[in-house]
Scaffold this motif. Structure first.
Motif, PDB file in Angstrom:
ATOM      1  N   ILE A 163       0.845  -1.206   0.000  1.00 17.12           N
ATOM      2  CA  ILE A 163       0.000   0.000   0.000  1.00 17.12           C
ATOM      3  C   ILE A 163       0.876   1.250   0.000  1.00 17.12           C
ATOM      4  CG2 ILE A 163      -1.686   1.311   1.365  1.00 17.12           C
ATOM      5  CD1 ILE A 163      -2.788  -1.409   2.348  1.00 17.12           C
ATOM      6  N   MET A 164       1.936   1.254   0.770  1.00 15.04           N
ATOM      7  CA  MET A 164       2.835   2.404   0.841  1.00 15.04           C
ATOM      8  C   MET A 164       3.499   2.674  -0.519  1.00 15.04           C
ATOM      9  SD  MET A 164       4.580   1.673   4.561  1.00 15.04           S
ATOM     10  CE  MET A 164       5.640   3.113   4.553  1.00 15.04           C
ATOM     11  N   VAL A 165       3.841   1.594  -1.241  1.00 11.86           N
ATOM     12  CA  VAL A 165       4.437   1.768  -2.576  1.00 11.86           C
ATOM     13  C   VAL A 165       3.412   2.333  -3.539  1.00 11.86           C
ATOM     14  CG1 VAL A 165       5.416   0.535  -4.563  1.00 11.86           C
ATOM     15  CG2 VAL A 165       6.202  -0.004  -2.239  1.00 11.86           C
ATOM     16  N   LEU A 166       2.149   1.847  -3.424  1.00 10.82           N
ATOM     17  CA  LEU A 166       1.096   2.316  -4.328  1.00 10.82           C
ATOM     18  C   LEU A 166       0.809   3.804  -4.147  1.00 10.82           C
ATOM     19  CD1 LEU A 166      -1.424  -0.691  -4.227  1.00 10.82           C
ATOM     20  CD2 LEU A 166       0.006   0.032  -6.156  1.00 10.82           C
ATOM     21  N   VAL A 167       0.928   4.259  -2.899  1.00 10.65           N
ATOM     22  CA  VAL A 167       0.670   5.690  -2.669  1.00 10.65           C
ATOM     23  C   VAL A 167       1.927   6.537  -2.870  1.00 10.65           C
ATOM     24  CG1 VAL A 167      -1.247   5.234  -1.090  1.00 10.65           C
ATOM     25  CG2 VAL A 167       1.078   5.480  -0.180  1.00 10.65           C
ATOM     26  N   ARG A 168       2.937   5.900  -3.502  1.00 11.11           N
ATOM     27  CA  ARG A 168       4.179   6.558  -3.917  1.00 11.11           C
ATOM     28  C   ARG A 168       5.014   7.097  -2.741  1.00 11.11           C
ATOM     29  NH1 ARG A 168       4.108   7.043  -9.319  1.00 11.11           N
ATOM     30  NH2 ARG A 168       2.088   6.918 -10.392  1.00 11.11           N
ATOM     31  N   MET A 169       5.049   6.320  -1.656  1.00 10.03           N
ATOM     32  CA  MET A 169       5.950   6.680  -0.564  1.00 10.03           C
ATOM     33  C   MET A 169       7.344   6.193  -0.921  1.00 10.03           C
ATOM     34  SD  MET A 169       3.636   5.974   2.837  1.00 10.03           S
ATOM     35  CE  MET A 169       4.788   6.789   3.896  1.00 10.03           C
ATOM     36  N   ASN A 170       8.372   6.933  -0.511  1.00 11.96           N
ATOM     37  CA  ASN A 170       9.730   6.573  -0.930  1.00 11.96           C
ATOM     38  C   ASN A 170      10.203   5.293  -0.210  1.00 11.96           C
ATOM     39  OD1 ASN A 170      10.788   7.344   1.658  1.00 11.96           O
ATOM     40  ND2 ASN A 170      10.631   9.470   0.993  1.00 11.96           N
ATOM     41  N   VAL A 171      11.271   4.699  -0.763  1.00 11.51           N
ATOM     42  CA  VAL A 171      11.815   3.424  -0.280  1.00 11.51           C
ATOM     43  C   VAL A 171      12.352   3.568   1.145  1.00 11.51           C
ATOM     44  CG1 VAL A 171      13.567   1.652  -0.686  1.00 11.51           C
ATOM     45  CG2 VAL A 171      12.365   2.693  -2.621  1.00 11.51           C
ATOM     46  N   GLN A 172      12.971   4.739   1.447  1.00 11.00           N
ATOM     47  CA  GLN A 172      13.525   4.933   2.781  1.00 11.00           C
ATOM     48  C   GLN A 172      12.450   4.834   3.866  1.00 11.00           C
ATOM     49  OE1 GLN A 172      14.084   6.811   0.171  1.00 11.00           O
ATOM     50  NE2 GLN A 172      16.331   6.994  -0.128  1.00 11.00           N
ATOM     51  N   THR A 173      11.266   5.357   3.560  1.00 11.76           N
ATOM     52  CA  THR A 173      10.163   5.294   4.530  1.00 11.76           C
ATOM     53  C   THR A 173       9.707   3.854   4.743  1.00 11.76           C
ATOM     54  OG1 THR A 173       9.436   7.484   3.807  1.00 11.76           O
ATOM     55  CG2 THR A 173       7.866   6.161   5.092  1.00 11.76           C
ATOM     56  N   VAL A 174       9.609   3.121   3.614  1.00 12.59           N
ATOM     57  CA  VAL A 174       9.201   1.701   3.695  1.00 12.59           C
ATOM     58  C   VAL A 174      10.216   0.923   4.533  1.00 12.59           C
ATOM     59  CG1 VAL A 174       8.756  -0.413   2.402  1.00 12.59           C
ATOM     60  CG2 VAL A 174       7.982   1.799   1.500  1.00 12.59           C
ATOM     61  N   PHE A 175      11.507   1.180   4.303  1.00 11.39           N
ATOM     62  CA  PHE A 175      12.565   0.488   5.040  1.00 11.39           C
ATOM     63  C   PHE A 175      12.519   0.849   6.527  1.00 11.39           C
ATOM     64  CE2 PHE A 175      16.937   0.307   6.671  1.00 11.39           C
ATOM     65  CZ  PHE A 175      17.183  -1.054   6.503  1.00 11.39           C
ATOM     66  N   LEU A 176      12.216   2.146   6.809  1.00 13.09           N
ATOM     67  CA  LEU A 176      12.109   2.574   8.206  1.00 13.09           C
ATOM     68  C   LEU A 176      10.960   1.860   8.916  1.00 13.09           C
ATOM     69  CD1 LEU A 176      13.065   4.482  10.448  1.00 13.09           C
ATOM     70  CD2 LEU A 176      11.454   6.187   9.542  1.00 13.09           C
ATOM     71  N   VAL A 177       9.831   1.734   8.200  1.00  9.79           N
ATOM     72  CA  VAL A 177       8.694   1.004   8.775  1.00  9.79           C
ATOM     73  C   VAL A 177       9.065  -0.461   9.016  1.00  9.79           C
ATOM     74  CG1 VAL A 177       6.348   0.178   8.329  1.00  9.79           C
ATOM     75  CG2 VAL A 177       6.976   2.539   7.756  1.00  9.79           C
ATOM     76  N   PHE A 178       9.817  -1.037   8.081  1.00 12.59           N
ATOM     77  CA  PHE A 178      10.275  -2.433   8.228  1.00 12.59           C
ATOM     78  C   PHE A 178      11.119  -2.599   9.500  1.00 12.59           C
ATOM     79  CE2 PHE A 178      13.658  -5.546   7.611  1.00 12.59           C
ATOM     80  CZ  PHE A 178      12.936  -6.703   7.318  1.00 12.59           C
TER      81      PHE A 178
END
Length: 337
Positions: free
Chosen positions: A27-42
């Motif tokens: 969902i985060m990728v679909l809403v065009r959030m950057n990779v760094q944010t996704v990694f931080l959430v991970f």
């Protein structure tokens, strides 16, 4: 417990977290959030999760390792709930409570069976004492009416008395410590007493007896020793040769023990049966051939000598005879277990 086994047991928990992150990450990728944010959430999601899994693993590993160590060093494994520390984890406390309940239930069952066993043993002992009265009356009648018939009856009564005595000692064999009286016992007097008990059998079967080399004294229970020796000499008489039967009884004094040996020139014991003669109920080839063995005599002898802290060995050659030895330790601390 290995880490692999621990994680495998929690596969569903790990998979749920992975699937949820994939969904949220998608969902985060679909809403065009950057990779760094996704990694931080991970990192925020899985770092505490992995830390929690590792902490729980080491806590449980320590608990089960301690549990395994305790039970390996326990002679009586059922005492585990009584010596283990109450764990801190919810799972550990649940296991601890289950073990305590199982232990309590086991003790209740053991007490129930022990009470039954004591009740049965007391009944047997009472019955034995009661049966001695009609046997004594029968002996008195026989003595007052001597004939060839009553002499034969007397021999059968003697056999009955021996079987009754065997039952009595069998019923007490688990409680020797409550019945023994340790004192100095002369081996030659002990042997002569048993020979006298069996004198009629020696005479009727024409068996010669040699006990000139019996000497020495030991500290043990004379009554229990007489029973054991009577069983061993009775076996020698039972399986003696039809002609030229001979029983030799002698002692040997060693540095740490005195060995009393009963040796006969009877039919002997087969090699395949020899290592099983002390087993309960084992009669072997001779017992089946002669139909006189109950398989209890030698079993009882072995059980009683073990209780009294003595040794018992047997050697035999088929067709040549049997040699049975009672080993009396000379160190006073070894007489009673």
């Amino acid at each position: 417990m290995t880490f692999k086994e621990y994680v495998k047991d929690r596969t569903v928990f790990v998979l749920i977290n992975v699937i949820l992150f994939i969904i949220i990450g998608g969902i985060m990728v679909l809403v065009r959030m950057n990779v760094q944010t996704v990694f931080l959430v991970f990192c925020i999601w899985f770092f505490p999760l992995i830390t929690y899994v590792l902490i729980e693993y080491f806590k449980q590993k320590i608990f089960y390792n301690e549990l395994t160590s305790i039970i390996e060093n326990l002679d009586q494994k059922y005492l585990l709930p009584e010596v283990m520390k109450e764990p801190e984890t919810v799972e550990g406390k649940a296991l601890y409570e289950v073990l305590r309940q199982a232990n309590k239930d086991m003790h209740e069952h053991v007490k129930s069976y022990r009470d039954r066993e004591n009740e049965y043993r007391e009944y047997i002992e009472t019955w034995i004492h009661e049966i001695k009265t009609p046997i004594a009356s029968t002996r008195l009648i026989i003595e007052n009416n001597q004939s060839s018939v009553t002499r034969n009856i007397k021999e059968e009564v003697k056999k009955i008395e021996e079987y009754i005595e065997q039952v009595l000692y069998y019923s007490r064999s688990n409680n020797v410590s409550k019945d023994y009286l340790i004192k100095e016992v002369s081996l030659v007097d002990l042997v002569r007493s048993v020979i006298k008990r069996n004198s009629r059998d020696f005479i009727s079967k024409g068996i010669s007896i040699n006990l000139e080399e019996v000497e020495g004294t030991v500290f043990s229970d004379a009554k229990w020793l007489e029973f054991i020796l009577n069983q061993l000499i009775g076996n020698a008489i039972k399986y003696i040769r039809e002609r030229d039967g001979k029983v030799i009884i002698h002692t040997v004094r060693n540095e740490n023990n005195i060995v009393l040996t009963i040796e006969d020139n009877g039919i002997g014991i087969t090699e395949k049966d020899l290592h099983r003669v002390f087993e309960k109920g084992f009669t072997g080839e001779n017992g089946r051939k002669f139909g006189k063995s109950t398989g209890i005599g030698l079993y009882l002898c072995k059980k009683l000598v073990d209780q009294l802290g003595l040794g018992l060995t047997i050697t035999s050659n088929m067709g040549e005879g049997t040699k049975v030895s009672i080993i009396f330790p000379l160190a006073s601390g070894n007489f009673i277990q």
